[in-house]
Write a protein that holds these residues in place. Structure first.
Motif, PDB file in Angstrom:
ATOM      1  N   ASP A 237       0.810  -1.217   0.000  1.00 14.98           N
ATOM      2  CA  ASP A 237       0.000   0.000   0.000  1.00 14.98           C
ATOM      3  C   ASP A 237       0.842   1.265   0.000  1.00 14.98           C
ATOM      4  O   ASP A 237       1.920   1.318   0.591  1.00 14.98           O
ATOM      5  CB  ASP A 237      -0.930   0.001   1.220  1.00 14.98           C
ATOM      6  N   TYR A 249      -5.901   9.303  -1.142  1.00 11.59           N
ATOM      7  CA  TYR A 249      -5.659   8.242  -2.124  1.00 11.59           C
ATOM      8  C   TYR A 249      -4.982   7.076  -1.400  1.00 11.59           C
ATOM      9  O   TYR A 249      -3.918   7.248  -0.791  1.00 11.59           O
ATOM     10  CB  TYR A 249      -4.743   8.724  -3.244  1.00 11.59           C
ATOM     11  N   ALA A 251      -3.512   3.652  -2.506  1.00 11.35           N
ATOM     12  CA  ALA A 251      -3.150   2.830  -3.670  1.00 11.35           C
ATOM     13  C   ALA A 251      -2.681   1.455  -3.196  1.00 11.35           C
ATOM     14  O   ALA A 251      -1.792   1.359  -2.340  1.00 11.35           O
ATOM     15  CB  ALA A 251      -2.050   3.517  -4.466  1.00 11.35           C
ATOM     16  N   ALA A 305      -1.752  -0.113  -9.822  1.00 13.40           N
ATOM     17  CA  ALA A 305      -2.402  -0.053  -8.519  1.00 13.40           C
ATOM     18  C   ALA A 305      -3.913  -0.028  -8.681  1.00 13.40           C
ATOM     19  O   ALA A 305      -4.445   0.408  -9.701  1.00 13.40           O
ATOM     20  CB  ALA A 305      -1.939   1.181  -7.754  1.00 13.40           C
ATOM     21  N   THR A 307      -6.733   1.713  -6.772  1.00 14.18           N
ATOM     22  CA  THR A 307      -6.671   2.864  -5.868  1.00 14.18           C
ATOM     23  C   THR A 307      -8.045   3.363  -5.460  1.00 14.18           C
ATOM     24  O   THR A 307      -8.924   3.549  -6.306  1.00 14.18           O
ATOM     25  CB  THR A 307      -5.889   4.012  -6.543  1.00 14.18           C
ATOM     26  N   LYS A 309      -9.973   6.537  -4.141  1.00 17.31           N
ATOM     27  CA  LYS A 309      -9.924   7.996  -4.030  1.00 17.31           C
ATOM     28  C   LYS A 309     -11.112   8.390  -3.150  1.00 17.31           C
ATOM     29  O   LYS A 309     -12.258   8.341  -3.573  1.00 17.31           O
ATOM     30  CB  LYS A 309     -10.030   8.634  -5.418  1.00 17.31           C
ATOM     31  N   SER A 327      -5.267   2.266 -11.778  1.00 16.27           N
ATOM     32  CA  SER A 327      -4.308   3.356 -11.931  1.00 16.27           C
ATOM     33  C   SER A 327      -2.880   2.856 -12.116  1.00 16.27           C
ATOM     34  O   SER A 327      -2.580   1.669 -11.982  1.00 16.27           O
ATOM     35  CB  SER A 327      -4.363   4.261 -10.695  1.00 16.27           C
ATOM     36  N   ILE A 329       0.824   4.245 -10.476  1.00 16.96           N
ATOM     37  CA  ILE A 329       1.421   5.207  -9.553  1.00 16.96           C
ATOM     38  C   ILE A 329       2.934   5.075  -9.590  1.00 16.96           C
ATOM     39  O   ILE A 329       3.485   4.111 -10.148  1.00 16.96           O
ATOM     40  CB  ILE A 329       0.915   5.019  -8.105  1.00 16.96           C
TER      41      ILE A 329
END
Length: 647
Positions: A237, A249, A251, A305, A307, A309, A327, A329
């Protein structure tokens, strides 16, 4: 298995049998153990199903599944048919004209608790036998005495429970390095992955080419960071907080992108269930080329990831919006907890540009999580806990222990992960949830009785969270908060995985699941797949993933307990070896149980070792000085005698 067998015992088993169990039903019909009825199948009266226990003398006792039976059936050693302690068996009653204890003989081992036994060789009556490390019972080995005499006495062997053949020589009992193999094999855990799994893992390469993922949201511009234990190698994480808009966020490594259901890796991951952590190494759930490389959210590299939000209300801090994003990252820094604690205490003066950028949002986020925790604890609980960390030498002998307590940095990460886990639980109505039932009245009353004996008088009230907080306040006054918290935890039911949401009592959440650790927990990987199917409105795939979800939840709950036991067993073995070198010496300890046997925990330079006390009439949480009188290496038990009380 047990539900099917219970159905046979009480006659409630319907004719529609799962395909997996049809061969067993056919076998039981052939043995004339069951008969067909108008509604299904029923066990014939003289046949019994239950779990075997075996005494030190080798005599077996059958604990029956049937609800109406209080008495065990005695099974002579020559009628056990190779059954071992914990096996589920089919037995047939033996009737005698003499008035003796009810007896039976085993006809069929229906389910073995373990496929293998771990034994060490020992000479008994001039013959080499195997002594089962779990039960201390002697076990014949299907090998000639001549070949066994070529092995050192104390050789540790893995034995097939069906044939008693030697499967593997694990080492010798005198070598501390054999402990790792004993602990893993006692619970039938594998360290290494199959060749096929390793090849499948390596096929994903070593890096993420972001140009191949145009369908994903590019979050590489955000200064994510990871915060983990100092010795962590797999980073599940990463977090980032938009302090202006109050957007958190979280992730999480997108393991489901690399591990396909029913693939080689997936089959092994499902069998393992969890990563196992020893003081000197980890046994990962996934091949290391995934867990420590392409899946791991390492700093300064692009990673896939999944994620959350989460937009928070600035006043109430309640989530206003919870979005799931596929996503990419790029974590900008890997921190350990100690480093973050220094930052939170503002004790770091010379910060890098990256540090300053991250602290600009991490310090405000810390204040947010403190408020979140305060609100959460109005319905949930905060238990003080500490973990013992061992330091071993190059030969895996215990050198020292240290107590790792929860610090502000732990709390910061925990509350971020709780937000993500709660958000994930709201996205599905059926799937895989982390549930925790309310404690029973009987358990709570027993807790209050135990507490009364140590001077904590609390009346039972229906507002259980308030009652527990009252207990904790009084424990604080007596300076035994951590010990009392352990008693409270012991009075509660165990958390488990279930396909339906039933809330989480300990956390005070109406809905909760595990989303944040797919590298080390199979439950999270299953959840990720369900969430993605849901996001894609793929109802067919979602329902396919749910087909065996009840069985998966039950299996993962069992594997969770086993992975904990492996780690605890290993630590107990290290303590026992240390104690064997300190026989006759005195150490400080604290009494932790006075129920059936008095047990204490070592609380000296070495901490945490469990001591079986050869004394009665001790008081719970009493501090004592003990003398170590025996350390049994095979069973990993340490025996001690109190030499001074109230130290």
């Amino acid at each position: 298995m047990k539900e099917i067998l219970l159905g046979l015992c009480d006659g409630s088993l319907k004719e529609k049998i799962p395909l997996d169990f049809q061969p067993l039903i056919n076998n039981l019909i052939r043995l004339k153990a069951i008969k067909k009825t108008s509604s299904g199948y029923r066990l014939n009266p003289n046949y019994k199903i239950g779990t075997i226990d075996i005494s030190q003398s080798g005599t077996g006792f059958l604990k029956l599944f049937s609800e109406d039976s209080n008495k065990d059936l005695l099974i002579e050693s020559n009628n056990l048919l190779g059954a071992n302690r914990g096996d589920i068996v089919l037995a047939k009653r033996i009737f005698s004209k003499k008035k003796t204890r009810a007896k039976a003989k085993v006809l069929l081992v229906l389910e073995r608790k373990n496929n293998f036994s771990i034994v060490y060789t020992k000479i008994q009556h001039s013959k080499i036998v195997g002594i089962n490390i779990s039960t201390a019972l002697s076990l014949p080995i299907s090998a000639s005495q001549k070949s066994l005499r070529h092995l050192p006495i104390g050789t540790v062997l893995k034995i097939d429970n069906e044939t008693n053949n030697i499967v593997e020589v694990l080492g010798v009992l005198d070598d501390p390095k054999v402990d790792e193999k004993i602990s893993l094999n006692l619970y039938e855990k594998e360290e290494f992955f199959s060749k096929e799994s390793e090849m499948e893992a390596k096929s994903h390469g070593d890096f993420v080419d972001i140009s191949l993922y145009s369908n994903r949201v590019d979050l590489t511009h955000l200064p994510f960071c990871t915060i983990d234990p100092i010795d962590a190698k797999d980073f599940d994480d990463a977090i980032y907080f938009d302090k202006e808009n109050y957007i958190l966020y979280v992730a999480i490594a997108d393991v489901s992108e690399y591990v396909y259901e029913m693939g080689y890796i997936d089959k092994e991951a499902r069998k393992r269930g969890f990563s196992i952590y020893f003081p000197h190494k980890s046994i990962p759930m996934l091949p290391r080329s995934l867990s420590e490389n392409i899946c791991s959210l390492k700093p300064n590299v692009d990673r896939l990831a999944f994620t959350f939000k989460i937009t928070l209300d600035k006043e109430s801090l309640k989530p206003k919006k919870e979005e799931l994003i596929n996503s990419v990252i790029n974590s900008k820094k890997r921190y350990n907890y100690d480093q973050i604690d220094l930052f939170l205490q503002k004790k770091v003066k010379n910060m890098s540009e990256v540090d300053r950028q991250i602290m600009e949002y991490l310090l405000p986020l810390f204040e947010v999580t403190k408020r979140l925790r305060k609100a959460r604890l109005q319905n949930g609980f905060e238990f003080r806990s500490s973990e013992i960390r061992m330091q071993l030498d190059e030969n895996q002998n215990l050198i020292s222990t240290r107590v790792e307590e929860e610090t502000p940095s732990h709390g910061l990460i925990e509350d971020c992960m709780l937000l993500a886990n709660k958000a994930a639980s709201k996205k599905i109505k059926r799937g895989i949830f982390r549930t925790h039932d309310d404690p029973t009245y009987d358990k709570l009353q027993a807790l209050l009785d135990d507490l009364a004996e140590i001077g904590i008088e609390v009346d039972f009230i229906t507002d259980i969270p308030k009652m527990i907080r009252d207990i904790q306040e009084k424990a604080n006054d007596l300076d035994i908060r951590e010990e009392v918290d352990k008693l409270i935890i012991r009075s509660q039911k165990k958390a488990k995985y279930e396909p339906e949401n039933r809330g989480h009592f300990g956390l005070g959440f109406k809905s909760y699941t595990h989303f944040t650790s797919p590298i080390r927990r199979y439950s999270d990987l299953v959840l990720h797949r369900l969430l993605k199917a849901n996001m894609n409105h793929d109802k067919k795939r979602f329902n396919f993933l749910l087909e065996n979800i009840d069985k998966i939840c039950e299996q993962i709950s069992l594997l969770e307990r086993e992975s904990d036991k492996v780690a605890w067993d290993y630590m107990d073995r290290k303590y026992a070896r240390w104690a064997a070198k300190h026989l006759g010496e005195d150490f400080k300890a604290i009494v932790t149980s006075v129920d059936r046997n008095s047990i204490a925990k070592l609380d000296d330079e070495i901490k945490g070792a469990r001591l079986f006390l050869l004394d009665d009439n001790l008081e719970l949480f009493e501090r004592v000085l003990v003398k170590i009188v025996e350390a049994d290496i095979p069973s990993s038990k340490i025996y001690a005698k109190v030499v001074k009380r109230d130290v």
